[in-house]
Motif scaffolding. Structure first.
Motif, short mmCIF file in Angstrom:
data_model
loop_
_atom_site.label_atom_id
_atom_site.label_comp_id
_atom_site.label_asym_id
_atom_site.label_seq_id
_atom_site.Cartn_x
_atom_site.Cartn_y
_atom_site.Cartn_z
N LYS A 1 -26.05 25.05 -42.27
CA LYS A 1 -26.98 25.22 -41.13
C LYS A 1 -26.50 26.35 -40.24
CE LYS A 1 -26.55 22.78 -37.48
NZ LYS A 1 -26.44 21.77 -36.45
N GLU A 2 -25.21 26.32 -39.91
CA GLU A 2 -24.66 27.34 -39.02
C GLU A 2 -24.66 28.72 -39.66
OE1 GLU A 2 -22.91 29.65 -36.22
OE2 GLU A 2 -23.79 27.68 -35.94
N VAL A 3 -24.17 28.81 -40.89
CA VAL A 3 -24.00 30.11 -41.54
C VAL A 3 -25.34 30.72 -41.95
CG1 VAL A 3 -23.04 31.26 -43.57
CG2 VAL A 3 -21.68 29.60 -42.32
N CYS A 4 -26.20 29.92 -42.58
CA CYS A 4 -27.44 30.47 -43.14
C CYS A 4 -28.58 30.56 -42.13
CB CYS A 4 -27.91 29.62 -44.32
SG CYS A 4 -26.78 29.64 -45.71
N PHE A 5 -28.66 29.62 -41.20
CA PHE A 5 -29.87 29.53 -40.39
C PHE A 5 -29.65 29.81 -38.91
CE2 PHE A 5 -30.43 26.55 -43.98
CZ PHE A 5 -31.35 27.31 -44.67
N GLN A 6 -28.47 29.51 -38.38
CA GLN A 6 -28.29 29.69 -36.95
C GLN A 6 -27.41 30.88 -36.60
OE1 GLN A 6 -27.20 25.59 -35.91
NE2 GLN A 6 -29.18 25.43 -34.90
N ASP A 7 -26.36 31.12 -37.35
CA ASP A 7 -25.49 32.28 -37.17
C ASP A 7 -25.08 32.46 -35.71
OD1 ASP A 7 -23.99 34.45 -37.90
OD2 ASP A 7 -25.66 35.86 -37.86
N GLY A 8 -24.49 31.43 -35.15
CA GLY A 8 -24.01 31.52 -33.77
C GLY A 8 -25.11 31.64 -32.74
N GLY A 9 -26.29 31.12 -33.06
CA GLY A 9 -27.42 31.19 -32.11
C GLY A 9 -28.25 32.45 -32.21
N ARG A 10 -27.92 33.33 -33.15
CA ARG A 10 -28.70 34.57 -33.28
C ARG A 10 -29.94 34.40 -34.13
NH1 ARG A 10 -23.79 38.51 -34.67
NH2 ARG A 10 -23.25 36.68 -35.88
#
Length: 187
Positions: A158-167
């Motif tokens: 979820k973080e790496v593919c879709f959210q990327d630190g909120g970007r």
């Protein structure tokens, strides 16, 4: 000026035609890593060539401020006015613009159809950053259940593919999978 433009266009055409063929030969004989290294070296050679160019100094006004003269906006307006007054150049500029956009777009369309025609689907490979991998392996060493390991992997994806630190997507609810023919996850 016309001779220089002719040489530039001829060089560009030769590179456009012979470049991919030469890259294929080099890749086939030396391998893809060497081919990329040679390509990078060619950019370095171009950089050295650009660094060797010496421009004539421009005259500065006596007060030391920037040189006065037409602005870029003025230059663009002058060029546009010249194109409007010159039918042959105007037609060539329009034709070149259309050809450029079509050729760049058609390359992508060609690659897409070629890949699908050969039965090659597009694959996405994601390598988890060390912080996520460490969480996963620590939980695994501590005897976490498969459900917990899947939850950790899902949070990392979820973080790496879709959210990327909120970007990107603010929440998983904003993510939609469409036109997915096959999905496979390996841990």
């Amino acid at each position: 000026m016309a001779a220089a433009n002719g040489r530039l266009e001829a060089t560009d055409a030769v590179a456009y035609i012979a470049g991919p063929a030469l890259a294929g030969v080099v890749s086939g004989s030396l391998g893809p890593t060497a081919t990329v290294a040679i390509n990078a070296g060619s950019f370095g050679t171009s950089l050295l060539g650009l660094a060797a160019i010496r421009l004539r100094p421009t005259e500065r006004p006596p007060d030391g401020g920037p040189a006065s003269g037409p602005t870029r906006a003025h230059d663009l307006r002058t060029g546009a006015a010249f194109l409007r007054r010159t039918p042959v150049l105007r037609a060539l500029a329009v034709l070149l613009t259309i050809t450029t956009f079509l050729s760049l777009g058609m390359t992508d369309v060609f690659i897409h159809h070629l890949r699908h025609g050969l039965g090659q689907d597009e694959h996405l490979t994601v390598v988890l950053p060390p912080v996520h991998a460490a969480r996963f392996f620590e939980a695994q060493e501590q005897g976490a259940s498969d459900a917990r390991l899947q939850e950790i992997a899902a949070e990392a994806l979820k973080e790496v593919c879709f959210q990327d630190g909120g970007r990107r997507a603010g929440s998983p609810e904003e993510v939609r999978f469409t036109d997915v023919e096959h999905l496979e996850l390996d841990l």
